[in-house]
Design a protein around this motif. Sequence first.
Motif, PDB file in Angstrom:
ATOM      1  N   ALA A  22     -12.298  -7.434   1.271  1.00  0.00           N
ATOM      2  CA  ALA A  22     -11.256  -7.611   2.280  1.00  0.00           C
ATOM      3  C   ALA A  22     -10.285  -6.434   2.331  1.00  0.00           C
ATOM      4  O   ALA A  22      -9.943  -5.979   3.420  1.00  0.00           O
ATOM      5  N   PRO A  23      -9.823  -5.894   1.197  1.00  0.00           N
ATOM      6  CA  PRO A  23      -8.883  -4.773   1.277  1.00  0.00           C
ATOM      7  C   PRO A  23      -9.436  -3.556   2.026  1.00  0.00           C
ATOM      8  O   PRO A  23      -8.675  -2.771   2.574  1.00  0.00           O
ATOM      9  N   SER A  24     -10.741  -3.401   2.065  1.00  0.00           N
ATOM     10  CA  SER A  24     -11.314  -2.229   2.728  1.00  0.00           C
ATOM     11  C   SER A  24     -11.589  -2.449   4.218  1.00  0.00           C
ATOM     12  O   SER A  24     -11.997  -1.517   4.900  1.00  0.00           O
ATOM     13  N   LEU A  25     -11.362  -3.661   4.724  1.00  0.00           N
ATOM     14  CA  LEU A  25     -11.583  -3.918   6.141  1.00  0.00           C
ATOM     15  C   LEU A  25     -10.570  -3.160   6.980  1.00  0.00           C
ATOM     16  O   LEU A  25      -9.407  -3.042   6.595  1.00  0.00           O
ATOM     17  N   SER A  26     -10.998  -2.675   8.136  1.00  0.00           N
ATOM     18  CA  SER A  26     -10.062  -2.010   9.039  1.00  0.00           C
ATOM     19  C   SER A  26      -9.057  -3.045   9.543  1.00  0.00           C
ATOM     20  O   SER A  26      -9.329  -4.249   9.552  1.00  0.00           O
ATOM     21  N   SER A  27      -7.903  -2.590   9.975  1.00  0.00           N
ATOM     22  CA  SER A  27      -6.846  -3.501  10.419  1.00  0.00           C
ATOM     23  C   SER A  27      -7.286  -4.369  11.589  1.00  0.00           C
ATOM     24  O   SER A  27      -6.945  -5.543  11.643  1.00  0.00           O
ATOM     25  N   ASP A  28      -8.051  -3.805  12.539  1.00  0.00           N
ATOM     26  CA  ASP A  28      -8.461  -4.604  13.695  1.00  0.00           C
ATOM     27  C   ASP A  28      -9.390  -5.742  13.284  1.00  0.00           C
ATOM     28  O   ASP A  28      -9.324  -6.840  13.820  1.00  0.00           O
ATOM     29  N   PRO A  34      -7.327 -13.465   8.634  1.00  0.00           N
ATOM     30  CA  PRO A  34      -6.318 -13.417   7.566  1.00  0.00           C
ATOM     31  C   PRO A  34      -6.659 -14.306   6.370  1.00  0.00           C
ATOM     32  O   PRO A  34      -6.177 -14.058   5.265  1.00  0.00           O
ATOM     33  N   ALA A  35      -7.511 -15.310   6.569  1.00  0.00           N
ATOM     34  CA  ALA A  35      -7.865 -16.210   5.469  1.00  0.00           C
ATOM     35  C   ALA A  35      -8.634 -15.496   4.355  1.00  0.00           C
ATOM     36  O   ALA A  35      -8.735 -16.016   3.247  1.00  0.00           O
ATOM     37  N   LEU A  36      -9.163 -14.301   4.625  1.00  0.00           N
ATOM     38  CA  LEU A  36      -9.867 -13.544   3.595  1.00  0.00           C
ATOM     39  C   LEU A  36      -8.908 -12.894   2.596  1.00  0.00           C
ATOM     40  O   LEU A  36      -9.326 -12.384   1.573  1.00  0.00           O
ATOM     41  N   PHE A  37      -7.629 -12.927   2.914  1.00  0.00           N
ATOM     42  CA  PHE A  37      -6.630 -12.271   2.079  1.00  0.00           C
ATOM     43  C   PHE A  37      -5.818 -13.312   1.322  1.00  0.00           C
ATOM     44  O   PHE A  37      -5.624 -14.431   1.789  1.00  0.00           O
ATOM     45  N   GLU A  51      -0.717  -3.168   0.587  1.00  0.00           N
ATOM     46  CA  GLU A  51      -1.390  -4.429   0.267  1.00  0.00           C
ATOM     47  C   GLU A  51      -1.218  -5.397   1.438  1.00  0.00           C
ATOM     48  O   GLU A  51      -0.162  -5.454   2.060  1.00  0.00           O
ATOM     49  N   ARG A  52      -2.272  -6.151   1.728  1.00  0.00           N
ATOM     50  CA  ARG A  52      -2.222  -7.107   2.841  1.00  0.00           C
ATOM     51  C   ARG A  52      -2.242  -8.534   2.303  1.00  0.00           C
ATOM     52  O   ARG A  52      -2.925  -8.822   1.318  1.00  0.00           O
ATOM     53  N   VAL A  53      -1.474  -9.400   2.984  1.00  0.00           N
ATOM     54  CA  VAL A  53      -1.404 -10.810   2.605  1.00  0.00           C
ATOM     55  C   VAL A  53      -1.463 -11.677   3.854  1.00  0.00           C
ATOM     56  O   VAL A  53      -1.145 -11.238   4.960  1.00  0.00           O
ATOM     57  N   SER A  54      -1.851 -12.922   3.633  1.00  0.00           N
ATOM     58  CA  SER A  54      -1.840 -13.921   4.692  1.00  0.00           C
ATOM     59  C   SER A  54      -0.564 -14.747   4.544  1.00  0.00           C
ATOM     60  O   SER A  54      -0.201 -15.138   3.436  1.00  0.00           O
ATOM     61  N   PHE A  55       0.128 -14.986   5.656  1.00  0.00           N
ATOM     62  CA  PHE A  55       1.322 -15.812   5.631  1.00  0.00           C
ATOM     63  C   PHE A  55       1.376 -16.594   6.929  1.00  0.00           C
ATOM     64  O   PHE A  55       1.389 -16.007   8.015  1.00  0.00           O
ATOM     65  N   GLU A  56       1.352 -17.918   6.814  1.00  0.00           N
ATOM     66  CA  GLU A  56       1.380 -18.810   7.973  1.00  0.00           C
ATOM     67  C   GLU A  56       0.284 -18.454   8.976  1.00  0.00           C
ATOM     68  O   GLU A  56       0.493 -18.449  10.188  1.00  0.00           O
ATOM     69  N   CYS A  62       2.150  -4.770   3.376  1.00  0.00           N
ATOM     70  CA  CYS A  62       3.348  -4.443   2.612  1.00  0.00           C
ATOM     71  C   CYS A  62       3.757  -3.002   2.938  1.00  0.00           C
ATOM     72  O   CYS A  62       2.951  -2.079   2.839  1.00  0.00           O
ATOM     73  N   LEU A  63       5.020  -2.811   3.310  1.00  0.00           N
ATOM     74  CA  LEU A  63       5.523  -1.490   3.691  1.00  0.00           C
ATOM     75  C   LEU A  63       6.061  -0.696   2.516  1.00  0.00           C
ATOM     76  O   LEU A  63       6.084   0.532   2.555  1.00  0.00           O
ATOM     77  N   GLN A  64       6.533  -1.388   1.492  1.00  0.00           N
ATOM     78  CA  GLN A  64       7.031  -0.695   0.304  1.00  0.00           C
ATOM     79  C   GLN A  64       6.840  -1.584  -0.918  1.00  0.00           C
ATOM     80  O   GLN A  64       6.957  -2.802  -0.828  1.00  0.00           O
ATOM     81  N   ALA A  65       6.515  -0.956  -2.007  1.00  0.00           N
ATOM     82  CA  ALA A  65       6.288  -1.695  -3.242  1.00  0.00           C
ATOM     83  C   ALA A  65       7.547  -2.481  -3.618  1.00  0.00           C
ATOM     84  O   ALA A  65       8.665  -1.990  -3.467  1.00  0.00           O
ATOM     85  N   HIS A  66       7.321  -3.703  -4.069  1.00  0.00           N
ATOM     86  CA  HIS A  66       8.436  -4.552  -4.486  1.00  0.00           C
ATOM     87  C   HIS A  66       7.908  -5.749  -5.274  1.00  0.00           C
ATOM     88  O   HIS A  66       6.710  -6.019  -5.266  1.00  0.00           O
TER      89      HIS A  66
END
Length: 148
Positions: A22-28, A34-37, A51-56, A62-66
């Motif tokens: 999933a992390p290597s999938l293109s954004s489109d 999103p359920a793969l994340f 990093e990509r996450v699913s939410f709702e 993620c734009l910046q590490a935190h």
Amino acid sequence: MAFTEEEEGKLRAIIAIFDGQAPSLSSDVAAKCPALFAAWDGDGHAYSEGERVSFEGVLYTCLQAHTSQPDWSPTAAPSLWAKVLEAGTPDTPTEEVPEWVQPDSTNPYPLGARVKHNGKVWESLVANNVWEPGAAGTETVWREVTEG
């Protein structure tokens, strides 16, 4: 939404195929599934930039590490998260091209992205496109796609 046992089995098989990929999938592509994340975790999870996450049911990057906090969800903390926008490609059938959504500077449309807007299909002529298709002055950043 409840799945039948058969549907659930098919979904698990698909997830197993993509597990770890999933992390290597293109954004489109990623935006369509999103359920793969992993679901966003607000309980002290260390997130890295990109990093990509699913939410709702929506995919975010993620734009910046935190390190997460309960009140820093993707919808509540736009400085930390950007919604991944769906877009078609030149290979996407016209009827499947998604509707245009106004992007921010954090989630622009890429070069070649296709979207529907005001009943027409548009293709981005530039990378990092945040302009509205068909608006005055956007002739150099979007072109109307004519099929046939």
